[in-house]
Write an enzyme that holds these catalytic residues in place. Structure first.
Site, PDB file in Angstrom:
ATOM      1  N   HIS A 229       0.819  -1.167   0.052  1.00 43.44           N
ATOM      2  CA  HIS A 229      -0.041   0.047  -0.087  1.00 43.44           C
ATOM      3  C   HIS A 229       0.856   1.189  -0.089  1.00 43.44           C
ATOM      4  O   HIS A 229       0.530   2.342   0.084  1.00 43.44           O
ATOM      5  CB  HIS A 229      -1.014   0.007   1.385  1.00 43.44           C
ATOM      6  CG  HIS A 229      -2.047   0.723   1.168  1.00 43.44           C
ATOM      7  ND1 HIS A 229      -2.300   1.841   1.897  1.00 43.44           N
ATOM      8  CD2 HIS A 229      -3.135   0.937   0.299  1.00 43.44           C
ATOM      9  CE1 HIS A 229      -3.519   2.520   1.628  1.00 43.44           C
ATOM     10  NE2 HIS A 229      -4.021   2.123   0.749  1.00 43.44           N
ATOM     11  N   LYS A 231       3.104   4.449  -1.267  1.00 49.17           N
ATOM     12  CA  LYS A 231       3.185   5.249  -2.278  1.00 49.17           C
ATOM     13  C   LYS A 231       4.522   6.283  -2.130  1.00 49.17           C
ATOM     14  O   LYS A 231       4.350   6.936  -1.335  1.00 49.17           O
ATOM     15  CB  LYS A 231       2.103   6.004  -2.254  1.00 49.17           C
ATOM     16  CG  LYS A 231       0.705   5.258  -2.385  1.00 49.17           C
ATOM     17  CD  LYS A 231      -0.610   6.055  -1.772  1.00 49.17           C
ATOM     18  CE  LYS A 231      -1.659   5.151  -1.728  1.00 49.17           C
ATOM     19  NZ  LYS A 231      -1.707   4.284  -0.665  1.00 49.17           N
ATOM     20  N   ASP A 236      16.386  11.454  -8.111  1.00 46.99           N
ATOM     21  CA  ASP A 236      17.810  11.934  -7.819  1.00 46.99           C
ATOM     22  C   ASP A 236      18.211  11.898  -6.577  1.00 46.99           C
ATOM     23  O   ASP A 236      19.280  12.645  -6.142  1.00 46.99           O
ATOM     24  CB  ASP A 236      18.049  13.202  -8.528  1.00 46.99           C
ATOM     25  CG  ASP A 236      18.027  13.480 -10.017  1.00 46.99           C
ATOM     26  OD1 ASP A 236      18.028  12.244 -10.617  1.00 46.99           O
ATOM     27  OD2 ASP A 236      17.668  14.338 -10.648  1.00 46.99           O
ATOM     28  N   HIS A 406      -9.748  10.862   1.366  1.00 47.40           N
ATOM     29  CA  HIS A 406      -8.940   9.758   1.452  1.00 47.40           C
ATOM     30  C   HIS A 406      -7.595  10.170   2.297  1.00 47.40           C
ATOM     31  O   HIS A 406      -6.887   9.335   2.223  1.00 47.40           O
ATOM     32  CB  HIS A 406      -8.718   9.507  -0.229  1.00 47.40           C
ATOM     33  CG  HIS A 406      -7.850   8.176  -0.154  1.00 47.40           C
ATOM     34  ND1 HIS A 406      -6.575   8.122  -0.880  1.00 47.40           N
ATOM     35  CD2 HIS A 406      -8.212   6.913  -0.256  1.00 47.40           C
ATOM     36  CE1 HIS A 406      -6.157   6.766  -0.857  1.00 47.40           C
ATOM     37  NE2 HIS A 406      -7.093   6.118  -0.481  1.00 47.40           N
ATOM     38  N   LYS A 408      -4.955  10.438   4.887  1.00 51.16           N
ATOM     39  CA  LYS A 408      -4.612   9.488   6.164  1.00 51.16           C
ATOM     40  C   LYS A 408      -3.491  10.429   6.983  1.00 51.16           C
ATOM     41  O   LYS A 408      -2.513  10.306   6.825  1.00 51.16           O
ATOM     42  CB  LYS A 408      -3.855   8.360   5.546  1.00 51.16           C
ATOM     43  CG  LYS A 408      -4.728   7.576   4.638  1.00 51.16           C
ATOM     44  CD  LYS A 408      -4.045   7.448   3.353  1.00 51.16           C
ATOM     45  CE  LYS A 408      -4.618   6.560   2.333  1.00 51.16           C
ATOM     46  NZ  LYS A 408      -5.800   5.700   2.636  1.00 51.16           N
ATOM     47  N   ASP A 413      -1.897  18.415  19.202  1.00 53.85           N
ATOM     48  CA  ASP A 413      -1.411  19.515  20.086  1.00 53.85           C
ATOM     49  C   ASP A 413      -0.732  20.773  19.288  1.00 53.85           C
ATOM     50  O   ASP A 413      -0.144  21.438  20.110  1.00 53.85           O
ATOM     51  CB  ASP A 413      -0.556  18.909  21.232  1.00 53.85           C
ATOM     52  CG  ASP A 413      -1.281  18.140  22.212  1.00 53.85           C
ATOM     53  OD1 ASP A 413      -2.491  18.008  21.992  1.00 53.85           O
ATOM     54  OD2 ASP A 413      -0.751  17.672  22.925  1.00 53.85           O
TER      55      ASP A 413
END
Length: 488
Positions: A229, A231, A236, A406, A408, A413
Site C-alpha cells: 500500500h 506510495k 535523484d 482519502h 491519512k 497539540d
C-alpha cells in the site's frame, strides 16, 4: 434413498469436523487477536466450505513468516549497513535533543526523543534539515511530480499501490519512458493485486526505453491478503514524495462516482529523502532480480538548511513491530490538548480505540473525519460502529460531504503530525505494507491542522442523538461489519 441420505450426512459430518479442526487451528496455533479469532470462527462455522477457501486465501498467517521473514532480515541488515556507513546520521537520539549551543529545546522537540526511540530499531532515525510541501489536491501534486520527473538527471524511483491505465497513468508512463530514453535510471514498482486488471502492455513503453518495471508479488496463497500500500517517489535522491494519492484520474476528482477527491500528500527535500530511498531499495530488491545497493549515487549530499525535524516510519509483514500503529498510539497517548484524525477507513484495534476513549474522557479535544460517500460499504458500517462507541466518550465525529476524503493524517497539540499511506484500521496496522512521514514542528503542524479545521466546514457532524436514532437495518449492517472488521 437411504444411501443418498447417508452420503449427505457423511459430507455434512466431514464439513463440520473440518470446520472444527480449522477453528482449533485459528484459536490455538496462530497468534491472533481475540477479535480476529472470533471473526474467523464465525466465518468457518456459518459459511462452511466457502469459508474454508476464504480462510486459505485471506486468513492463514503461517505463510507470512515464510514469505516475508527473509525480506525482514535482509532489510534489517541493509538498514544497519546504511547507518554504519553514514556517520552523520547518528542514532544517538539523546544528542539530538540539544541545540548547537547546548540549550535544551522546547517541548515540541522533547517529544521527538520518544518517537525516535520508539522506531529506532526499525531504522527510522530522526532527521532535521528538511523542507516539506503539502498537497491536498491531486492536480497540484501530480503537476509537481511530473515537473520533478522532467527535471530528473540521474534516477527516478517510484512505488505505487495503484497505477491506473487512464489519462494520468498514460501521461506519467510517457514521461518516465522519455526520461529512460535519455539515459536516466527509471525503476517503477506496483502492487500486483492493486493493478491486476491493467493491460499487460501498459508499462511496455518504459521497458522499451530502457527502464525497469516490476510487480510486488507475494506467493499465490497470500498475495490477496498482503498488499503493498506504499506510495513513494524519489527523484535523484534529492526529492521524495509520500502520502495518500495513488496514480489515476479518480485522484484528480475526475471520476463521477467519487467527485471531488480530498487527499494529503507530502513532497520532501533534505535528509529524510534518504529514508524513502532506502525503503524503495529494500522493496525493489525483494521483487526484482536486478538488485541494487547503497552507494553515494543514490544518496547524494543534501544542501537543505531548514530545520524541520521529521522521520519516515514503515510497517508491514516485513517489519518486526507494527511501527506505524505504534506511532499512532504514542501520539494519542501523549496528547494534552487535541487529536485530529482524517481517515477514509476507521476500524481500529482495541488499543487505539481505548486510547481515543481515554483521551476524550480526559477532556482532550478528539475529532475524527471519515467520508460520507464511502468506497467500501462494509468498512463504512464498521466505522460507524466504532464511532458510535467513541461518541459516548465525547469524541466529535464528522462525515465529509464534498466528495471523497482519502487523507491519512493525524495531528496532535499543534506540535506533531503524520502524513502517509496507513489508514486507521486493522488492515493497515498488520497486513498492508505502509509508510508514513512524522513531522515534529509547530508551524508545520498548525498549518496542517488548519486544513483539518477547513475540512470541518465541508462536514456534517455525527451527533450522539442522530446515532441513537439509526434504523434497525443500519444496526444490523453495523453488527455484521463490526464482527468481520478484523478481516476487512
Amino acid at each position: 434413498m437411504v444411501v443418498t441420505l447417508n452420503i449427505i450426512l457423511s459430507i455434512i459430518t466431514f464439513v463440520f469436523v473440518l470446520n472444527v479442526v480449522l477453528a482449533a487451528a485459528v484459536v490455538f496455533f496462530e497468534r491472533r487477536s481475540p477479535s480476529s479469532t472470533w471473526a474467523w470462527i464465525f466465518v468457518l462455522f456459518f459459511v462452511p466450505v466457502i469459508g474454508f477457501f476464504v480462510y486459505l486465501i485471506f486468513g492463514r498467517n503461517t505463510g507470512r513468516q515464510k514469505a516475508f521473514g527473509p525480506k525482514a532480515e535482509k532489510d534489517r541488515q541493509t538498514l544497519f549497513n546504511y547507518v554504519k556507513n553514514h556517520d552523520e546520521l547518528s542514532l544517538e537520539v539523546e544528542k539530538q535533543l540539544f541545540s548547537n549551543d547546548g540549550i535544551k529545546l522546547e517541548r515540541t522537540y522533547r517529544h521527538m526523543l520518544d518517537f525516535a526511540t520508539l522506531n529506532i530499531n526499525s531504522g527510522s532515525w530522526l532527521t532535521y534539515d528538511n523542507k516539506m510541501t503539502r498537497y491536498i489536491d491531486g492536480n497540484d501534486k501530480f503537476e509537481a511530480l511530473i515537473e520533478d520527473i522532467k527535471n530528473a538527471e540521474k534516477f527516478i524511483h517510484m512505488e505505487y499501490y495503484i497505477f491506473r491505465p487512464d489519462n494520468l497513468g498514460k501521461r506519467i508512463v510517457y514521461e518516465l519512458a522519455k526520461k529512460a530514453s535519455q539515459g536516466v535510471e527509471v525503476r517503477l514498482m506496483y502492487d500486483f493485486m492493486g493493478n491486476i486488471l491493467n493491460p499487460k502492455q501498459f508499462f511496455k513503453p518504459i521497458r522499451e526505453a530502457g527502464g525497469s518495471v516490476v510487480a510486488f508479488t507475494p506467493p499465490f496463497f497470500i498475495r490477496l491478503n498482503y498488499r503493498n500500500h506504499r506510495k513513494i517517489a524519489v527523484i535523484d535522491g534529492k526529492v521524495g514524495y509520500v502520502g495518500g494519492l495513488n496514480i489515476g484520474d479518480e485522484y484528480l476528482g475526475k471520476v463521477k462516482r467519487f467527485g471531488n477527491w480530498r487527499d494529503t500528500h507530502a513532497r520532501f527535500e533534505g535528509d529524510i529523502v534518504d529514508q524513502l530511498q532506502i525503503r524503495f531499495m529494500m522493496d525493489w530488491n525483494f521483487c526484482s532480480e536486478d538488485k541494487f545497493c547503497v552507494n553515494d549515487f543514490y544518496y547524494p549530499e543534501k544542501h537543505v538548511k531548514n530545520r524541520l525535524p521529521a522521520q519516515i516510519v514503515c510497517s508491514g509483514p516485513d517489519t518486526q513491530w507494527r511501527n506505524v500503529k505504534n506511532s499512532y498510539f504514542k501520539m494519542i497517548n501523549e496528547a494534552e490538548k487535541n487529536i485530529y484524525i482524517e481517515t477514509p477507513y476507521f476500524a481500529p484495534d482495541d488499543g487505539i480505540l481505548e486510547a481515543l476513549k481515554v483521551a476524550a474522557l480526559s477532556g482532550i479535544d478528539v475529532r475524527i473525519i471519515i467520508p460520507a460517500n464511502p468506497d467500501h460499504f462494509f468498512v463504512y458500517w464498521a466505522s460507524m460502529s466504532y464511532l458510535g462507541e467513541l461518541l459516548e466518550a465525547g469524541v466529535k465525529c464528522y462525515q465529509y460531504q464534498n466528495g471523497f476524503i482519502h487523507s491519512k493524517t493525524v495531528f496532535v497539540d499543534g506540535i506533531a503530525a503524520t502524513i502517509g499511506t496507513a489508514n486507521m484500521d486493522i488492515r493497515s496496522f498488520g497486513l498492508n505494507f505502509e509508510v508514513n512521514s512524522f513531522i515534529f514542528d509547530e508551524d508545520t503542524t498548525k498549518f496542517l491542522e488548519n486544513d483539518f479545521l477547513n475540512d470541518l466546514n465541508q462536514c456534517d457532524e455525527i451527533t450522539y442523538d442522530w446515532y441513537q436514532k439509526r434504523g434497525k437495518l443500519f444496526k444490523f449492517r453495523e453488527a455484521v461489519s463490526r464482527l468481520i472488521s478484523p478481516m476487512l
